[in-house]
Design a protein around this motif. Structure first.
Motif, PDB file in Angstrom:
ATOM      1  N   LEU A 223       0.806  -1.215   0.000  1.00 29.42           N
ATOM      2  CA  LEU A 223       0.000   0.000   0.000  1.00 29.42           C
ATOM      3  C   LEU A 223       0.846   1.275   0.000  1.00 29.42           C
ATOM      4  N   GLN A 224       2.148   1.095  -0.154  1.00 32.17           N
ATOM      5  CA  GLN A 224       3.098   2.222  -0.243  1.00 32.17           C
ATOM      6  C   GLN A 224       3.056   3.112   0.998  1.00 32.17           C
ATOM      7  N   CYS A 225       3.014   2.463   2.158  1.00 32.77           N
ATOM      8  CA  CYS A 225       3.093   3.179   3.437  1.00 32.77           C
ATOM      9  C   CYS A 225       4.529   3.105   3.949  1.00 32.77           C
ATOM     10  N   THR A 226       5.045   4.212   4.423  1.00 32.53           N
ATOM     11  CA  THR A 226       6.413   4.224   4.942  1.00 32.53           C
ATOM     12  C   THR A 226       6.483   3.858   6.417  1.00 32.53           C
ATOM     13  N   LYS A 227       5.346   3.938   7.106  1.00 28.92           N
ATOM     14  CA  LYS A 227       5.309   3.654   8.536  1.00 28.92           C
ATOM     15  C   LYS A 227       4.280   2.564   8.853  1.00 28.92           C
ATOM     16  N   ILE A 228       4.505   1.885   9.984  1.00 21.95           N
ATOM     17  CA  ILE A 228       3.576   0.884  10.519  1.00 21.95           C
ATOM     18  C   ILE A 228       3.224   1.302  11.939  1.00 21.95           C
ATOM     19  N   SER A 229       1.963   1.109  12.331  1.00 25.48           N
ATOM     20  CA  SER A 229       1.556   1.520  13.676  1.00 25.48           C
ATOM     21  C   SER A 229       0.535   0.548  14.253  1.00 25.48           C
ATOM     22  N   THR A 230       0.481   0.521  15.582  1.00 25.63           N
ATOM     23  CA  THR A 230      -0.532  -0.233  16.329  1.00 25.63           C
ATOM     24  C   THR A 230      -0.906   0.581  17.565  1.00 25.63           C
ATOM     25  N   GLY A 231      -1.828   0.047  18.345  1.00 26.74           N
ATOM     26  CA  GLY A 231      -2.260   0.744  19.556  1.00 26.74           C
ATOM     27  C   GLY A 231      -1.520   0.318  20.803  1.00 26.74           C
ATOM     28  N   HIS A 232      -0.296  -0.205  20.671  1.00 27.67           N
ATOM     29  CA  HIS A 232       0.488  -0.599  21.843  1.00 27.67           C
ATOM     30  C   HIS A 232       0.952   0.640  22.626  1.00 27.67           C
TER      31      HIS A 232
ATOM     32  N   PRO B  70       2.715   2.494  33.112  1.00 36.80           N
ATOM     33  CA  PRO B  70       3.250   1.187  33.525  1.00 36.80           C
ATOM     34  C   PRO B  70       2.187   0.100  33.611  1.00 36.80           C
ATOM     35  N   SER B  71       0.932   0.485  33.842  1.00 37.07           N
ATOM     36  CA  SER B  71      -0.133  -0.512  33.945  1.00 37.07           C
ATOM     37  C   SER B  71      -0.518  -1.084  32.588  1.00 37.07           C
ATOM     38  N   LYS B  72      -0.094  -0.442  31.514  1.00 38.81           N
ATOM     39  CA  LYS B  72      -0.400  -0.903  30.155  1.00 38.81           C
ATOM     40  C   LYS B  72       0.853  -1.305  29.391  1.00 38.81           C
ATOM     41  N   ASP B  73       1.950  -1.491  30.088  1.00 44.20           N
ATOM     42  CA  ASP B  73       3.204  -1.816  29.405  1.00 44.20           C
ATOM     43  C   ASP B  73       3.075  -3.131  28.635  1.00 44.20           C
ATOM     44  N   GLN B  74       3.306  -3.072  27.341  1.00 42.32           N
ATOM     45  CA  GLN B  74       3.208  -4.252  26.468  1.00 42.32           C
ATOM     46  C   GLN B  74       4.525  -4.574  25.782  1.00 42.32           C
ATOM     47  N   SER B  75       5.607  -3.991  26.293  1.00 48.94           N
ATOM     48  CA  SER B  75       6.912  -4.159  25.652  1.00 48.94           C
ATOM     49  C   SER B  75       7.381  -5.610  25.667  1.00 48.94           C
ATOM     50  N   TYR B  76       7.001  -6.362  26.698  1.00 47.22           N
ATOM     51  CA  TYR B  76       7.419  -7.761  26.842  1.00 47.22           C
ATOM     52  C   TYR B  76       7.048  -8.585  25.608  1.00 47.22           C
ATOM     53  N   PHE B  77       5.898  -8.286  25.016  1.00 45.79           N
ATOM     54  CA  PHE B  77       5.375  -9.115  23.922  1.00 45.79           C
ATOM     55  C   PHE B  77       5.993  -8.777  22.566  1.00 45.79           C
ATOM     56  N   LEU B  78       6.846  -7.759  22.522  1.00 40.57           N
ATOM     57  CA  LEU B  78       7.380  -7.279  21.235  1.00 40.57           C
ATOM     58  C   LEU B  78       8.880  -7.506  21.093  1.00 40.57           C
ATOM     59  N   TRP B  79       9.456  -8.379  21.907  1.00 36.03           N
ATOM     60  CA  TRP B  79      10.912  -8.531  21.898  1.00 36.03           C
ATOM     61  C   TRP B  79      11.454  -9.157  20.618  1.00 36.03           C
ATOM     62  N   ASN B  80      10.623  -9.893  19.887  1.00 35.21           N
ATOM     63  CA  ASN B  80      11.129 -10.652  18.745  1.00 35.21           C
ATOM     64  C   ASN B  80      10.902  -9.965  17.402  1.00 35.21           C
TER      65      ASN B  80
ATOM     66  N   LEU C  60       2.247 -10.291  32.063  1.00 36.14           N
ATOM     67  CA  LEU C  60       0.999  -9.726  32.555  1.00 36.14           C
ATOM     68  C   LEU C  60       0.846  -9.819  34.067  1.00 36.14           C
ATOM     69  N   ASP C  61       1.937  -9.812  34.797  1.00 35.77           N
ATOM     70  CA  ASP C  61       1.800  -9.803  36.258  1.00 35.77           C
ATOM     71  C   ASP C  61       2.564  -8.606  36.819  1.00 35.77           C
ATOM     72  N   ALA C  62       2.426  -8.415  38.106  1.00 31.95           N
ATOM     73  CA  ALA C  62       3.003  -7.231  38.738  1.00 31.95           C
ATOM     74  C   ALA C  62       4.415  -7.477  39.267  1.00 31.95           C
ATOM     75  N   VAL C  63       4.967  -8.658  39.013  1.00 32.44           N
ATOM     76  CA  VAL C  63       6.310  -8.962  39.497  1.00 32.44           C
ATOM     77  C   VAL C  63       7.333  -8.112  38.749  1.00 32.44           C
ATOM     78  N   PRO C  64       8.146  -7.329  39.456  1.00 30.91           N
ATOM     79  CA  PRO C  64       9.120  -6.474  38.764  1.00 30.91           C
ATOM     80  C   PRO C  64      10.234  -7.305  38.125  1.00 30.91           C
ATOM     81  N   PRO C  65      10.915  -6.738  37.131  1.00 27.48           N
ATOM     82  CA  PRO C  65      12.031  -7.445  36.520  1.00 27.48           C
ATOM     83  C   PRO C  65      13.115  -7.766  37.544  1.00 27.48           C
TER      84      PRO C  65
END
Length: 365
Positions: free
Chosen positions: A113-122, A141-151, A305-310
């Protein structure tokens, strides 16, 4: 002046819908796309989430596409999900989907579709460090979804833009209400695994593999000294660290420590023996390929998805095996789950737990 085009993954919910509004106000031409991963037939009816995404796209006057990926999704994500449990592992289907379906197709469709960018609601940000792009934790911090995007690989990260990363979820809801988007403000937020649709994963496995229920019931439970102490309803219905649902002859204070899929057997042990101080993994990815040239101090997150800190720790690549050392022992690590590596709230990489042994007891429990 022609606007830069961005392809936005839309689910019909508040986060992706408001992302469209924010992107428009940032000056982008937004094109929405919704993937059908739920219904095996779009000719009979349109699933509600697709209809809601189409409605929001029309309200915002943006181009919108629907891509039927059900067969691919079933093969790459649903079958994987079931098969992993049948191997005695605990899968993370969201991370699998990101790699094999969602982001892969977002990239392909953005190019078409000739889009230069990709986006989501993360609720995350994207940052550049030493010439490589990384996922960074967002403001909320209550909506942090970074864990699921590591790959996600650089080919995808280099195109990403996340308009919600600098907002709290409450701020996004307030803005949606002021804009008059009452339908998405009032909509109940979806949680958990999308294709389960609220169904317990155990009954879902039964539905997908009905021939297994009678075959797997009345499996044996052994303790760590080799004595049979009870029975279970089928090994796929349990995970490491679980206590509930095991039919023991007496209350032995035992937890699932190992799943022997080949023999339909659970091995249990006392809670204080289910700790791990170090392990080695073989499936991993770092945003910067040279990151592992020497030992690295990182924060290690073992669940999304839990409250345990890294947990602070060290990772080091030795003979193609990634050695992970936790500063403090972690409890109930499970084969199949992801471990994600952070430095200063930036995702620097991650990996998947292989078969492992518990090696750090805790006498205080």
């Amino acid at each position: 002046m022609k606007k830069e085009k961005v392809l936005l993954g839309m689910s019909g919910g508040i986060d992706s819908s408001m992302s469209a509004w924010y992107l428009q106000n940032m000056g982008y031409e937004v094109i929405g796309i919704t993937f059908n991963t739920i219904s095996n037939s779009l000719t009979d009816h349109t699933p509600q989430f697709i209809a809601e995404a189409q409605t929001l796209a029309a309200q915002l006057n943006i181009e919108h596409h629907v891509l039927d990926v059900y067969n691919q999704f079933k093969k790459e994500v649903i079958d994987y999900f079931v098969d992993e449990y049948l191997k005695g592992r605990t899968p993370n289907p969201c991370i699998r989907c990101n790699e094999t379906i969602k982001w892969k197709l977002l990239l392909e469709e953005s190019q078409r579709l000739q889009c230069t960018k990709i986006s989501t609601g993360h609720y995350v940000n994207i940052t550049e460090k030493e010439g490589f792009y990384h996922i960074q934790k967002g403001k909320d911090p209550s909506k942090d979804q970074s864990y699921f995007l590591w790959n996600l690989p650089q080919s995808i990260l280099s195109r990403c833009i996340f308009p919600l990363g600098s907002f709290l979820k409450s701020e996004v809801k307030d803005k949606a209400a002021k804009l008059g988007f009452q339908s998405i403000v009032k909509k109940r937020e979806s949680m958990g695994v999308c294709f389960l649709q609220g169904q317990d994963y155990r009954s879902y496995i039964n539905d997908m593999r009905p021939e297994l229920k009678n075959k797997l019931k009345n499996g044996e439970v052994w303790n760590s000294t080799g004595n049979k102490i009870g029975t279970h309803d089928g090994f796929p219905y349990y995970t490491i660290g679980q206590k509930r649902g095991i039919n023991l002859q007496a209350d032995h204070g035992e937890y699932v420590a190992k799943i022997d899929a080949a023999n339909n057997r659970l091995i249990t042990a006392p809670k204080n023996t289910l700790f791990t101080k170090h392990l080695m993994i073989h499936t991993y990815l770092t945003s910067n390929p040279s990151f592992l040239q020497g030992p690295q101090q990182v924060d290690l997150r073992i669940r999304g998805l839990d409250a345990v800190p890294p947990t602070p720790g060290t990772i080091e690549l030795i003979d193609k095996e990634l050695h992970i050392h936790f500063s403090n022992p972690v409890w109930a690590l499970t084969p199949g789950q992801s471990i994600v590596f952070y430095q200063d709230n930036i995702v620097v990489g991650g990996g998947i737990v292989d078969n492992m042994e518990f090696n750090a007891g805790n006498e205080s429990l």
